[in-house]
Scaffold this active site. Structure first.
Site, PDB file in Angstrom:
ATOM      1  N   LYS A  39       0.857  -1.188   0.000  1.00 31.81           N
ATOM      2  CA  LYS A  39       0.000   0.000   0.000  1.00 31.81           C
ATOM      3  C   LYS A  39       0.897   1.242   0.000  1.00 31.81           C
ATOM      4  O   LYS A  39       1.928   1.263   0.667  1.00 31.81           O
ATOM      5  CB  LYS A  39      -0.898  -0.014   1.250  1.00 31.81           C
ATOM      6  CG  LYS A  39      -1.921   1.128   1.294  1.00 31.81           C
ATOM      7  CD  LYS A  39      -2.848   1.014   2.516  1.00 31.81           C
ATOM      8  CE  LYS A  39      -3.891   2.126   2.539  1.00 31.81           C
ATOM      9  NZ  LYS A  39      -4.803   2.026   3.699  1.00 31.81           N
ATOM     10  N   SER A  51      -9.850   2.323   2.858  1.00 33.03           N
ATOM     11  CA  SER A  51      -8.942   3.089   2.034  1.00 33.03           C
ATOM     12  C   SER A  51      -7.944   2.239   1.244  1.00 33.03           C
ATOM     13  O   SER A  51      -7.355   2.733   0.283  1.00 33.03           O
ATOM     14  CB  SER A  51      -8.152   4.059   2.913  1.00 33.03           C
ATOM     15  OG  SER A  51      -7.294   3.349   3.786  1.00 33.03           O
ATOM     16  N   SER A  97     -10.228  -0.030   6.991  1.00 33.61           N
ATOM     17  CA  SER A  97      -9.610   0.095   5.670  1.00 33.61           C
ATOM     18  C   SER A  97      -8.960  -1.165   5.108  1.00 33.61           C
ATOM     19  O   SER A  97      -8.587  -1.188   3.937  1.00 33.61           O
ATOM     20  CB  SER A  97      -8.570   1.219   5.682  1.00 33.61           C
ATOM     21  OG  SER A  97      -9.208   2.463   5.715  1.00 33.61           O
TER      22      SER A  97
END
Lengths: 104, 492, 489
Positions: free
Chosen positions: C76, C151, C175
């Site tokens: 990420k 997210s 998330s």
């Protein structure tokens, strides 16, 4: 605790975020909605409840006072922003980060 | 300046003490003064994305030491908070400090306010409100590039202990006495190098005035960043007078931050902030509560040096020194240590105190701008001074001769030990009674008039005869022996 | 190969059936093919990636391979990776090249894993649909008209579309788990403090926690073995003894492997606001657990309905402060034109941050500002304790808590983009565990109208190993976690 445009401008300034009149209006609507959600908290009686900052009740660990860092100025300053106002140079000079003159 | 008898000045101090550590309060970067810009700004000091603070144990130890030294309450838990504001020398956009729960709570410092004119010296207790740990900001350099400021983050993250007093001081003299006392104390316990030029000890002074006899505090103005005691004195005196005059002229005092200009001797409000500060303090989620247990305190206590008050009392009782001498010797840890060393090497306490507070201090004061400005760096070691004083004690040299040896040692004129200097300079005292008798006989023979005067009851003539004898011996005769033999001869 | 477990991939590498370079190239080819439409990755650097694969091959050849050596993962874009563009999904950091490695990245490097690239995400992890990314939205591989959740939307789409063997994510309010639910894979948010936050760009420091996003519980366990561990650089990192999270997985066999397990079902998680079809899938999954020997107990988390209000005070408050460092001075976006220092700050931040980030900074600034602190921030911290105490009570009655991960399946892009409050409700079931600091998981439990549905598991502190076993037991008797979206084979 209803918000108004003046509040929006005040907090935008505190947060150093430029906001136009139009944006302030739209932001007011959205923030009012969010605060409405938050307002549910006020119905709860929290007298005597110890606030919770961390999920575990632990204490701070201490670091030994030993130098571990090395000079990485060049590496870090490779990320310096472009100076702006017509200059395409990086906002560094002689190892210093350049900003508009600071006035006390 | 403080001529106005209708007003009382109220002063409180906030002192930023840079702690003596190797590294920053929240990262392993060096805090060495004077490095090239940003070469000691590691990823934490530069506030790169993703970095986190880890607390320096040495900084905590320093804070505990201070708490113990001022007999303060040291709570079991203290908390680090974020003070949020934007400034280019504050790379995270917040300063990690302590707000509601500081590491050191209430304590006190006793100050000695020196005599001034017809006012006698006195002692006063200054209450400490709190002392908290925090990080220093970086520095803004102006004028490197036209219209720009250059940010150096080497200082960012340097550990500070901010020491806050109650508004207990009532004159510039008291404020300066407190600042000096604190300056000495933090050096005494080894938590700060006290270097004011390099900013290791910086004072903010809150000044307000009120009509004498009233309780309510006036509006205060804060004089920022005073880095010398002289400037502090001048700044407070100017500020006090300014506030009194403003009020007497029917004006009002606006709360403000002011700067002192040493060139003009005036204080001036900083460009007023466009908004009231709203620092939005909240507990720093990256740091956990700091715990100081009874065991931690005991461990630090064991490393504490004898404090000045205790040492002063001991000097009086153990060495029979006067209150004044004992107090003077304990105004500085270096001086006290030097005295103790001198005595340890065999000097008698009283002469040692006299020499250190007299000749040596005078010498240090005149050499203030040389490399020998502190007792620790003075060229005469405690061992050498003790050796010199022992030669006085055992009548090997006179006090006057000792001063000559002292001078020679100071400039390093003759290498080697005290005896070698005495020998080389021919200062050894004449203690052979036969030789002294011979000198006295010659003096008596050469000064019959003086002898007559003495016999007629004029004591002064005796001293004149001693002077003649000493002169004749070129100062080397042991004065006590001269005295004794002369008395005998005149009585005969 | 792309649907293989990490264990199988590791065995293939060990047996030299395939090299790490070949395996990595296979994924790079897939990225090349599908990423232009899915937009899962922000930064790719094939040369760097393949160089890592070569090193891994040498390590395998030398017989020094660790379980993840040579396997290609996606990171990420919230994790700093030295020499990699690290943007956190923001224009503010669009040109930022990380000069150091996050702890998580360093752990993967040390394990010999290969970094395929940096995945798209909601800007500064603020969002539940990946629509707040400066680098554009991400397509849900199950339906390109829909969002992947957020997210960690890029990691989610990359895992679901098999554009990586597995990925890392972070979870501040859901998330990892909400996108796992919306994209049909297994995601774990560990106990707060189990994985170091060093080098992970902060959103809300007291809630942020990194975790694995993978096909199965077994894959997550292998990744957690690498990610978890004490780190002196993070003061909130827990000095918890190293565990092998795979240790109990092999015992999840037989008819009733979960005999004796007490599963708590919070009644508050099955009420209004939960999509009926989602509820049905979750109930079916829970019924499956009963078959595996577990006992079902109804429990109550009476304060859990306050999770969202509390979260939207605390997270923005912390974020408003965490994001103050983006001031255009040392790195990041600086406005092209400015008149003075203040103008530089105001414009740089106005231009560098997107609308949702600005909104949260403003909320956070407001709730911390003079006169409001007690009513908002302090109050929220007090209620946070009530919410955490609910779990303390609940775990006296049960071992694992189960419920839905998200209230609905993946929604259409743009559907909630202009309604922050509706968007915030996506995390209604996940936030409580962040507030309490507890571990939470989402595992694929079936489909509703062709879209994946996740089952949420919540455990007590440090119960990750048990949670992974419980998830693994289910994945031994179901194959929802192996389902692949159509059109990307």
């Amino acid at each position: 605790m209803a918000l108004n445009i003046t509040d929006i401008k005040r907090i935008a300034h505190l947060a150093r975020i430029d906001i136009s009149e139009a944006e302030a209006g739209a932001t007011l609507t959205k923030l009012t909605g969010i605060l409405g959600l938050i307002e549910q908290m006020q119905a709860v009686d929290t007298t005597g409840i110890v606030p919770m900052s961390h999920s575990q009740d632990l204490v701070q660990r201490l670091r030994e006072d030993v130098i571990t860092a090395i000079n990485e100025r060049e590496l870090f300053q490779a990320n310096a922003p472009v100076l702006g106002n017509g200059s395409a140079e990086k906002a560094v000079d002689g190892g210093l980060y350049l900003v508009p003159k600071v006035i006390d | 300046m403080m001529a106005n008898n209708n007003w009382e000045v109220v002063i409180g101090l906030e002192t930023h003490t840079q702690l003596k550590t190797n590294t920053k309060i929240f990262s392993g970067a060096s805090i060495q003064y004077g490095a090239e810009p940003n070469t000691q700004a590691d990823e934490v000091s530069t506030a790169l994305p993703g970095v986190l603070p880890v607390l320096n144990g040495q900084a905590v130890e320093c804070a505990i030491k201070f708490g113990l030294a001022i007999n303060a309450e040291i709570p079991e838990r203290s908390v680090f908070s974020r003070k949020n504001y934007f400034y280019p020398d504050l790379p995270k956009g917040y300063q990690i400090s302590q707000f509601e729960l500081p590491i050191v709570a209430k304590g006190a410092v006793i100050i000695q306010v020196p005599a001034n004119g017809k006012n006698a010296a006195y002692e006063k207790v200054i209450n400490i409100t709190r002392a908290h740990l925090e990080e220093d900001a970086g520095k803004s350099n102006h004028g490197v590039v036209e219209g720009m400021s250059g940010i150096d983050l080497n200082r960012a993250g340097t550990p500070l202990l901010e020491i806050v007093t109650e508004p207990d001081m009532r004159s510039a003299a008291e404020a300066v006495a407190y600042a000096k006392k604190l300056h000495e104390l933090v050096q005494w316990i080894g938590i700060c190098d006290g270097n004011m030029q390099e900013g290791s000890f910086r004072c903010d002074v809150n000044v307000s005035v009120r009509p004498k006899g009233t309780e309510k505090l006036g509006t205060r103005r804060e004089i920022k960043n005073l880095n010398s005691f002289k400037f502090m004195q001048e700044a407070i005196e100017y500020e006090t007078q300014w506030q009194i005059e403003t009020l007497e002229d029917g004006g009002k005092i606006q709360q403000a931050t002011v700067l002192f200009n040493p060139d003009t001797g005036e204080t001036k409000a900083m460009r007023s902030k466009e908004e009231a500060n709203d620092y939005r303090y909240f507990p720093d989620p990256d740091l956990l509560p700091l715990e100081v247990t009874a065991a931690d305190k005991a461990r630090v206590q064991a490393t504490m040096p004898e404090l000045p008050e205790a040492m002063k009392a001991r000097f009086e009782s153990e060495y029979g020194l006067s209150n004044y001498d004992a107090a003077s010797l304990t105004t500085s840890r270096d001086v006290a240590d030097y005295f103790v060393e001198t005595v340890k090497h065999g000097a008698q306490a009283k002469p040692a105190a006299n020499w250190i507070l007299g000749a040596l201090t005078a010498k240090l004061n005149t050499e203030l701008n040389t490399e020998h400005k502190s007792i620790a760096s003075n060229p005469i070691s405690a061992r050498l001074l003790a050796a010199l004083l022992k030669r006085v004690q055992d009548n090997n040299i006179s006090n006057n001769a000792a001063k000559q040896v002292f001078e020679a040692m100071w400039v390093g004129e003759i290498a080697g030990d005290v005896d070698a200097i005495i020998e080389a300079k021919g200062l050894k005292q004449e203690s052979d009674s036969g030789a002294i008798e011979g000198i006295i006989d010659e003096v008596l023979a050469a000064n019959p008039a003086m002898v007559e005067e003495f016999k007629a009851g004029r004591e002064k003539a005796f001293n004149a005869l001693i002077g003649q004898a000493m002169k004749a011996s070129k100062g080397k005769a042991n004065p006590a022996q001269v005295n004794e033999i002369l008395k005998k001869k005149l009585a005969a | 190969m792309i649907n293989n477990s990490l264990k199988t991939l590791s065995q293939m590498l060990a047996k030299k059936e395939i090299s790490s370079v070949e395996m990595t190239q296979t994924f790079l080819n897939r990225i090349n093919q599908y990423n232009p439409s899915i937009n899962a990755y922000i930064a790719l650097d094939n040369a760097k990636t393949l160089a890592q694969a070569k090193v891994a091959d040498a390590r395998i050849a030398a017989g020094n391979a660790a379980p993840l050596t040579g396997i290609p993962f996606a990171q990420k874009d919230i994790f700093c990776a030295k020499g990699w563009q690290t943007t956190c999904g923001s224009k503010m950091l669009a040109n930022f090249i990380a000069p150091y490695d996050a702890h998580v990245v360093a752990q993967f490097d040390a394990a010999g894993a290969v970094n395929l690239g940096k995945t798209n995400m909601d800007e500064f992890a603020m969002g539940s649909s990946n629509e707040t990314s400066y680098f554009g939205g991400v397509k849900n591989p199950w339906d390109f008209d829909r969002v992947p959740g957020g997210s960690s939307g890029g990691s989610a789409a990359a895992v679901a579309a098999r554009l990586c063997a597995a990925a890392t994510g972070t979870d501040t309010g859901g998330s990892i788990r909400q996108p796992a639910s919306l994209c049909g894979f297994t995601g774990l948010k560990p106990t707060y403090g189990l994985v170091s936050r060093y080098g992970m760009i902060a959103f809300a420091s007291s809630l942020d926690q990194a975790g694995p996003m993978a096909k199965s519980a077994e894959d997550c366990a292998l990744m957690l073995n690498v990610m978890a561990g004490f780190d002196v650089r993070d003061s909130t990192s827990l000095n918890h003894p190293k565990e092998d999270y795979t240790r109990g997985l092999s015992q999840m066999t037989g008819d009733k492997p979960l005999n004796g397990l007490k599963i708590g079902l919070p009644k508050e998680f099955f009420g209004d606001g939960l999509d009926a079809n989602v509820a049905k899938v979750v109930q079916d999954a829970i019924a499956e657990y009963k078959k595996l020997g577990a006992e079902l107990i109804e429990i109550s988390l009476p304060s859990s309905h306050l999770s969202i209000p509390v979260y939207y005070v605390l997270a923005p408050a912390e974020a408003s402060s965490n994001l103050s460092r983006y001031d255009g001075v040392r790195y990041g976006h600086r406005a092209a034109e400015y008149s003075d220092l203040n103008d530089m700050y105001m414009k740089s931040r106005a231009e560098g941050f997107g609308a949702e980030v600005k909104r949260r900074i403003l909320i956070g600034t407001y709730v911390l500002s003079a006169g409001y602190y007690d009513a908002y921030y302090l109050k929220a911290q007090q209620i946070r304790r009530l919410i955490a105490d609910d779990f303390v009570q609940a775990f006296k009655q049960c071992d694992i808590i189960m419920g839905p991960t998200a209230p609905s399946t993946a929604f259409k892009a743009g559907e909630k983009a202009d309604d922050p409050v509706a968007m915030y409700l996506q995390d209604v079931y996940t936030i409580a565990t962040n507030l309490a600091g507890l571990p939470g998981m989402s595992i694929p439990a079936g489909f509703s109208n062709g879209l994946p549905v996740g089952l949420q598991l919540m455990g007590n502190y440090f119960d990750e190993a048990r949670m992974l076993e419980v998830a693994h037991a289910y994945q031994q008797v179901t194959d929802w976690h192996l389902a692949m979206p159509k059109g990307i084979e």
